[in-house]
Design a protein around this motif. Structure first.
Motif, PDB file in Angstrom:
ATOM      1  N   THR A  63      45.885  91.217 -76.618  1.00 20.71           N
ATOM      2  CA  THR A  63      45.843  89.459 -75.776  1.00 20.71           C
ATOM      3  C   THR A  63      46.199  88.261 -77.234  1.00 20.71           C
ATOM      4  OG1 THR A  63      43.517  88.704 -75.707  1.00 20.71           O
ATOM      5  CG2 THR A  63      44.853  89.792 -73.809  1.00 20.71           C
ATOM      6  N   GLU A 107      44.213  85.861 -78.143  1.00 18.64           N
ATOM      7  CA  GLU A 107      42.969  85.814 -78.904  1.00 18.64           C
ATOM      8  C   GLU A 107      43.318  87.321 -80.069  1.00 18.64           C
ATOM      9  OE1 GLU A 107      39.046  84.479 -77.764  1.00 18.64           O
ATOM     10  OE2 GLU A 107      39.586  85.510 -76.567  1.00 18.64           O
ATOM     11  N   GLU A 108      43.252  88.193 -78.981  1.00 17.98           N
ATOM     12  CA  GLU A 108      42.592  89.827 -79.752  1.00 17.98           C
ATOM     13  C   GLU A 108      43.608  89.372 -81.273  1.00 17.98           C
ATOM     14  OE1 GLU A 108      41.079  91.705 -75.234  1.00 17.98           O
ATOM     15  OE2 GLU A 108      42.830  92.413 -76.828  1.00 17.98           O
ATOM     16  N   GLY A 162      45.075  87.735 -83.004  1.00 19.32           N
ATOM     17  CA  GLY A 162      44.703  86.704 -84.333  1.00 19.32           C
ATOM     18  C   GLY A 162      43.660  87.050 -84.967  1.00 19.32           C
TER      19      GLY A 162
END
Length: 196
Positions: free
Chosen positions: A6, A8-9, A11
């Motif tokens: 995702t 977020e992941e 990043g």
């Protein structure tokens, strides 16, 4: 099934990768270990330095409460970090007992004073923990423990013998499991102590 990160992941993966590129050495072979490159005391001191950097970067205690230096990150972040670390020489074995067993138990059952005292130095690698479980005649079978703990007022008297304690020679603190009621069934009446 989609295995892509995702946003977020992704990043977090970039953050972990950048940290490792700055602070870790690539493995020379797939099976090289920290202890094979840095034996004895040198390995421990280098491991403590790396753990401090990891904690300062917010990459230690990923699932821990923020109040004790953690990140309260989703479990997948630990998987991502492990994937990224697989190519690098990172210390293993020195901190797993403290970070993986002692501190989660302390978060659940300890006092606030104990959490604030023990969690930060464990997370930073300033205090290393070992476990005092194995015994003659029982090995690591906790149901077979014979070391006794008897309450004497506000104190406990512990009698028994522990053997084969991995990491004891470099540990600052320990967890100890004893039998506190010899009449109870073998899997009951065990008492868990923190020793520092």
């Amino acid at each position: 099934m989609d295995f892509a990160d995702t946003p977020e992941e992704a990043g977090f993966r970039n953050e972990a990768r950048a940290f490792l590129e700055r602070h870790a050495e690539p493995k020379r072979g797939a099976f090289e270990t920290w202890q094979s490159r840095y034996p004895d005391r040198e390995g421990l001191e280098r491991a403590k330095d790396f753990q401090r950097k990891r904690a300062d970067a917010g990459l230690a205690g990923l699932h821990w409460p923020k109040a004790y230096g953690g990140r309260e990150a989703p479990a997948i972040f630990q998987v991502i970090l492990a994937q990224e670390e697989a190519r690098y020489l990172v210390p293993r074995g020195y901190f797993e007992i403290g970070l993986g067993m002692c501190m989660p138990t302390l978060f659940r059952y300890g006092t606030e004073e104990q959490r604030r005292r023990y969690a930060p130095p464990a997370l930073r690698g300033d205090e290393v923990w070992c476990q005092l479980f194995s015994e003659p005649g029982a090995g690591s079978d906790l149901a077979g423990l014979r070391t006794r703990a008897v309450r004497d007022g506000d104190e406990w008297i512990v009698n028994g013998q522990k053997i084969w304690t991995s990491g004891a020679h470099w540990a600052d603190c320990a967890i100890l499991i004893t039998r506190s009621d010899p009449k109870a069934p073998k899997h009951k009446a065990l008492t868990f102590f923190f020793l520092s």
